[in-house]
Design an enzyme around this catalytic site. Structure first.
Site, PDB file in Angstrom:
ATOM      1  N   GLY A 156      -1.119  34.537  10.606  1.00  0.00           N
ATOM      2  CA  GLY A 156      -0.652  34.077  11.910  1.00  0.00           C
ATOM      3  C   GLY A 156       0.686  34.642  12.300  1.00  0.00           C
ATOM      4  N   ASP A 211     -10.052  45.802   3.311  1.00  0.00           N
ATOM      5  CA  ASP A 211     -11.214  46.299   4.054  1.00  0.00           C
ATOM      6  C   ASP A 211     -11.059  47.783   4.412  1.00  0.00           C
ATOM      7  OD1 ASP A 211     -12.158  43.760   3.923  1.00  0.00           O
ATOM      8  OD2 ASP A 211     -11.893  43.269   6.038  1.00  0.00           O
ATOM      9  N   MET A 254     -16.834  41.313   0.751  1.00  0.00           N
ATOM     10  CA  MET A 254     -15.948  41.249   1.914  1.00  0.00           C
ATOM     11  C   MET A 254     -16.072  42.522   2.753  1.00  0.00           C
ATOM     12  SD  MET A 254     -12.484  39.374   0.759  1.00  0.00           S
ATOM     13  CE  MET A 254     -12.448  37.597   0.589  1.00  0.00           C
ATOM     14  N   TYR A 363     -13.347  36.116  -3.257  1.00  0.00           N
ATOM     15  CA  TYR A 363     -11.914  36.406  -3.437  1.00  0.00           C
ATOM     16  C   TYR A 363     -11.608  37.087  -4.769  1.00  0.00           C
ATOM     17  CZ  TYR A 363     -11.430  33.420   0.610  1.00  0.00           C
ATOM     18  OH  TYR A 363     -11.544  32.895   1.878  1.00  0.00           O
TER      19      TYR A 363
HETATM   20  O1  F6P Z   1      -9.169  40.954   6.148  1.00  0.00           O
HETATM   21  C1  F6P Z   1      -9.415  41.106   4.812  1.00  0.00           C
HETATM   22  C2  F6P Z   1     -10.355  40.073   4.289  1.00  0.00           C
HETATM   23  O2  F6P Z   1     -10.440  40.258   2.940  1.00  0.00           O
HETATM   24  C3  F6P Z   1     -11.729  40.078   4.950  1.00  0.00           C
HETATM   25  O3  F6P Z   1     -12.638  40.970   4.393  1.00  0.00           O
HETATM   26  C4  F6P Z   1     -12.139  38.658   4.798  1.00  0.00           C
HETATM   27  O4  F6P Z   1     -13.023  38.266   5.781  1.00  0.00           O
HETATM   28  C5  F6P Z   1     -10.870  37.920   4.941  1.00  0.00           C
HETATM   29  O5  F6P Z   1      -9.848  38.756   4.505  1.00  0.00           O
HETATM   30  C6  F6P Z   1     -10.873  36.590   4.254  1.00  0.00           C
HETATM   31  O6  F6P Z   1      -9.567  36.122   4.082  1.00  0.00           O
HETATM   32  P1  F6P Z   1      -9.073  34.601   4.246  1.00  0.00           P
HETATM   33  O7  F6P Z   1     -10.171  33.728   3.757  1.00  0.00           O
HETATM   34  O8  F6P Z   1      -7.847  34.549   3.417  1.00  0.00           O
HETATM   35  O9  F6P Z   1      -8.784  34.426   5.699  1.00  0.00           O
END
Ligand code: F6P
Length: 441
Positions: A156, A211, A254, A363
């Protein structure tokens, strides 16, 4: 949009009049294939056709400012105060970058005051009450052995004016932002607010994205570690699928809008039969749809492995969370669980036995420490970021373009998203390695 000369110009705070402590290292170095002189440029285009299409004289060809130490710098190191912040989701190598910045600033430039702001941009905002930590070589000793970030993070944006108030109040001259595209948009707002106030504060980014979706920086740090970790899940899915009659291994990884993790992890062990990514839409139903194609393969070969990036096939999903997260990213629905059930239903409809093993490393791929390749990339990016900032560059990120370290204006780095090109050579390699059809349906 194809970037032109002006899009690659990097903002500077002023003339560099101070002899760099690293000047002696640079004596007599010409541009070679291994080193780009600071007055040279790294060309944007790298094919004869791209250059010809510009139709401009050599000097007007767009080129990036090269990274690396300068002979003259802008800031007086002993009087320079530095801030470091990590923002957004985790990524392998964050601690390597923090440590690289602190060691380079301290040992090579002689900077004595380095502050870590905690939990992303919240660290600058008084209402959150986040402590500020002093960073020195002792404080960062061994942190690269661990995943995550010693500074913590958050998603944010925060008010850029309040952030600049904090920088001004603490007499910070250089701010390093380690973050993704949302954080870089924030960094640009900070750099703009600094400029409007007539301050001399350099804002330099180290782009972070597992990503690999930030453009013009080649491969982002931590990406290799992340896809290597995802590879373990694909291998497990493959082993499981081989051990049972009509085995289907389904791996969900992811990759919100860019399917690089899915593509690279699938290529790494060459065990996947189907790779589904956001950039390449696919039909589910029908004789040439994904489900029937998968079933026929299982009937023929007795097993199959499917790798699906989280952003793939979102058009099929209408239920579940929606809206955006704190970073403004669209909340995705779970394509992994959706496929899991649709595949099971499809086999049941055809009265065909099917044994599925579903794996979502989630994660686990981004919370690990960087592998040695990424650690090297991190430390080199950190060095490049320090050199750029000490030379008064601002509103830019460090990256690598066609193998060279370069300075990329933030405005360019956030101008689009890096995605797998369905007509590019990476996707071609995936099609070749998996044998999946170019399109489903
Ligand atoms: O933007 C990177 C990333 O790993 C995405 O692939 C994934 O959707 C997201 O972060 C998830 O992160 P969080 O759950 O911390 O928002």
């Amino acid at each position: 949009m194809i970037p032109g000369l002006q899009d690659l110009a990097v903002r500077t705070l002023g003339e560099c009049r101070i002899e760099s402590p690293l000047a002696a290292l640079l004596d007599g170095r010409p541009s070679t294939e291994h080193y780009v002189h600071e007055d040279d440029r790294v060309l944007f285009d790298d094919t004869a056709a791209m250059v010809a299409a510009r139709g401009v004289p050599l000097n007007d060809l767009p080129g990036f400012e090269p990274g690396g130490p300068r002979r003259q710098i802008f800031f007086q190191p002993s009087k320079t105060r530095v801030g470091i912040v990590t923002c957004g989701g985790l990524c392998p190598g964050l601690n390597d970058v923090i440590r690289g910045l602190v060691l380079e600033l301290t040992h090579h430039y002689g900077v004595r005051k380095i502050y870590g702001f905690r939990n992303g941009y919240q660290g600058f905002i008084s209402k959150y009450g986040r402590e500020v930590v002093e960073l020195d070589p002792k404080a960062v000793s061994g942190i690269n052995e661990y995943g995550g970030t010693i500074l913590g993070s958050s998603r944010g944006e925060q008010d850029a004016e309040e952030i600049v108030d904090c920088l001004e109040h603490m007499s910070i001259n250089v701010l390093f932002v380690i973050g993704g595209d949302g954080s870089m948009k924030g960094a640009l707002r900070i750099a703009d607010a600094v400029q409007e106030r007539g301050l001399k504060i350099a804002v330099v980014g180290v782009p972070k994205t597992i990503d690999n979706d930030i453009p013009y920086i080649d491969q982002s740090f931590g990406f290799q570690t992340a896809f290597a970790k995802a590879t373990e899940s694909i291998r497990a899915a493959s082993v499981e699928a081989r051990a049972v009659p009509n085995g289907v291994g389904l791996v969900h990884v992811m990759g919100r809008h860019s399917g690089f993790i899915a593509c690279y992890a699938a290529l790494a062990n060459n065990d996947a039969d189907y790779v589904l990514i956001p950039e390449v839409p696919f039909a589910l139903d029908g004789e040439d749809g994904f489900l029937a194609t998968l079933r026929r393969r299982v009937e023929r070969r007795g097993r199959a492995v499917v790798v699906a990036a989280e952003g793939a096939g979102q058009e099929f999903l209408t239920e579940g969370a929606s809206g955006t997260d704190a970073s403004g990213n669209k909340r995705l629905r779970d394509i992994g669980q959706f496929l899991r059930h649709r595949i099971a239903d499809h086999f049941a409809e055809h009265s065909l036995e099917m044994n599925m093993k579903y794996i979502d490393p989630s994660y686990a791929i981004r919370s690990v420490p960087a592998n040695p390749y990424d650690s090297v990339h991190c430390i080199r990016l950190a060095h490049a970021a320090v050199h750029a900032a000490m030379a008064g560059r601002t509103a830019m990120v460090v990256g690598r373009w066609r193998g060279r370290f370069v300075h990329v204006p933030i405005s360019l780095a956030i101008s689009k998203r890096n995605q797998v090109d369905p007509y590019g050579d990476l996707w071609m390699s995936v099609l070749e390695a998996t044998g999946q059809p170019r399109t489903f349906g």
